[in-house]
Each structure stands twice: as structure tokens, then as C-alpha cells.
Design a protein around this motif. Structure first.
Motif, PDB file in Angstrom:
ATOM      1  N   UNK A 119       0.837  -1.202   0.000  1.00 49.24           N
ATOM      2  CA  UNK A 119       0.000   0.000   0.000  1.00 49.24           C
ATOM      3  C   UNK A 119       0.870   1.249   0.000  1.00 49.24           C
ATOM      4  N   UNK A 120       0.732   2.130  -1.009  1.00 49.02           N
ATOM      5  CA  UNK A 120       1.436   3.411  -0.956  1.00 49.02           C
ATOM      6  C   UNK A 120       0.708   4.363  -0.013  1.00 49.02           C
ATOM      7  N   UNK A 121       1.437   5.004   0.867  1.00 52.17           N
ATOM      8  CA  UNK A 121       0.862   5.962   1.803  1.00 52.17           C
ATOM      9  C   UNK A 121       1.194   7.359   1.296  1.00 52.17           C
ATOM     10  N   UNK A 122       0.195   8.104   0.888  1.00 48.98           N
ATOM     11  CA  UNK A 122       0.425   9.409   0.286  1.00 48.98           C
ATOM     12  C   UNK A 122       0.509  10.529   1.313  1.00 48.98           C
ATOM     13  N   UNK A 123       0.370  10.214   2.594  1.00 47.18           N
ATOM     14  CA  UNK A 123       0.389  11.240   3.635  1.00 47.18           C
ATOM     15  C   UNK A 123       1.732  11.968   3.662  1.00 47.18           C
ATOM     16  N   UNK A 124       2.848  11.231   3.704  1.00 46.74           N
ATOM     17  CA  UNK A 124       4.155  11.863   3.735  1.00 46.74           C
ATOM     18  C   UNK A 124       4.411  12.641   2.445  1.00 46.74           C
ATOM     19  N   UNK A 125       3.994  12.099   1.311  1.00 50.78           N
ATOM     20  CA  UNK A 125       4.159  12.763   0.024  1.00 50.78           C
ATOM     21  C   UNK A 125       3.410  14.098   0.012  1.00 50.78           C
ATOM     22  N   UNK A 126       2.161  14.094   0.501  1.00 53.67           N
ATOM     23  CA  UNK A 126       1.358  15.324   0.548  1.00 53.67           C
ATOM     24  C   UNK A 126       1.966  16.333   1.516  1.00 53.67           C
ATOM     25  N   UNK A 127       2.447  15.863   2.676  1.00 54.59           N
ATOM     26  CA  UNK A 127       3.079  16.786   3.630  1.00 54.59           C
ATOM     27  C   UNK A 127       4.366  17.376   3.069  1.00 54.59           C
ATOM     28  N   UNK A 128       5.115  16.594   2.302  1.00 57.58           N
ATOM     29  CA  UNK A 128       6.329  17.121   1.667  1.00 57.58           C
ATOM     30  C   UNK A 128       5.990  18.232   0.682  1.00 57.58           C
ATOM     31  N   UNK A 129       4.923  18.069  -0.082  1.00 53.70           N
ATOM     32  CA  UNK A 129       4.505  19.109  -1.033  1.00 53.70           C
ATOM     33  C   UNK A 129       4.051  20.354  -0.282  1.00 53.70           C
ATOM     34  N   UNK A 130       3.263  20.169   0.782  1.00 55.94           N
ATOM     35  CA  UNK A 130       2.797  21.307   1.581  1.00 55.94           C
ATOM     36  C   UNK A 130       3.977  22.038   2.203  1.00 55.94           C
ATOM     37  N   UNK A 131       4.944  21.288   2.702  1.00 53.19           N
ATOM     38  CA  UNK A 131       6.128  21.898   3.301  1.00 53.19           C
ATOM     39  C   UNK A 131       6.935  22.655   2.249  1.00 53.19           C
ATOM     40  N   UNK A 132       7.005  22.096   1.040  1.00 53.12           N
ATOM     41  CA  UNK A 132       7.784  22.709  -0.032  1.00 53.12           C
ATOM     42  C   UNK A 132       7.217  24.060  -0.463  1.00 53.12           C
ATOM     43  N   UNK A 133       5.905  24.212  -0.448  1.00 53.03           N
ATOM     44  CA  UNK A 133       5.287  25.474  -0.862  1.00 53.03           C
ATOM     45  C   UNK A 133       4.911  26.345   0.336  1.00 53.03           C
ATOM     46  N   UNK A 134       5.447  26.021   1.493  1.00 57.27           N
ATOM     47  CA  UNK A 134       5.310  26.798   2.730  1.00 57.27           C
ATOM     48  C   UNK A 134       3.842  27.032   3.089  1.00 57.27           C
ATOM     49  N   UNK A 135       3.046  25.988   3.057  1.00 60.41           N
ATOM     50  CA  UNK A 135       1.651  26.097   3.445  1.00 60.41           C
ATOM     51  C   UNK A 135       1.375  25.440   4.794  1.00 60.41           C
ATOM     52  N   UNK A 136       2.416  24.962   5.452  1.00 58.64           N
ATOM     53  CA  UNK A 136       2.224  24.220   6.689  1.00 58.64           C
ATOM     54  C   UNK A 136       1.737  25.115   7.823  1.00 58.64           C
TER      55      UNK A 136
END
Length: 65
Positions: A23-40
Motif C-alpha cells: 500500500x502506498x501511503x500518500x500522507x508523507x508525500x502530501x506533507x512534503x509538497x505542503x512543506x515545499x510550498x510553505x503552506x504548513x
């Protein structure tokens, strides 16, 4: 070739595995994108919306006439 052990990440996506499935877990992937665009640290807006509200599509051509 070297055995690197159990698969944990593949192409930056965390992978959970049981004896039958992978099972691929997209949670870390989505958080990495959010962190990259400074939306955290963005504050959420409190906008009241109706539950189960259906949005409709209006083409841009309907406004030009």
C-alpha cells in the motif's frame, strides 16, 4: 547487487506492506509538497458552507454575451 532490506520508501512515497499487498501511503508525500510550498503554517479561514452543497460548472463563454 546488494539486498537493502524491506521496502520503506519508493520514489518519495512511504510504502506499507503486509504479506499479501503493498500500500502506498500518500500522507508523507502530501506533507512534503505542503512543506515545499510553505503552506504548513497557513491559518485556516472560518467560512460557513452548507453541508452536501453541489457546485455547478459555468463556462466562461456564458458571461461574454
Amino acid at each position: 547487487m546488494k539486498d537493502l532490506g524491506a521496502l520503506k520508501y519508493f520514489l518519495g512515497i512511504k510504502v506499507a506492506k503486509n504479506p499479501i499487498d503493498i500500500f502506498p501511503c500518500q500522507c508523507k508525500y502530501a506533507l512534503d509538497i505542503i512543506y515545499e510550498v510553505v503552506l504548513l503554517e497557513v491559518k485556516l479561514a472560518n467560512i460557513p458552507l452548507k453541508h452536501n452543497h453541489n457546485l455547478t460548472y459555468i463556462s466562461r463563454w456564458s458571461f461574454s454575451r
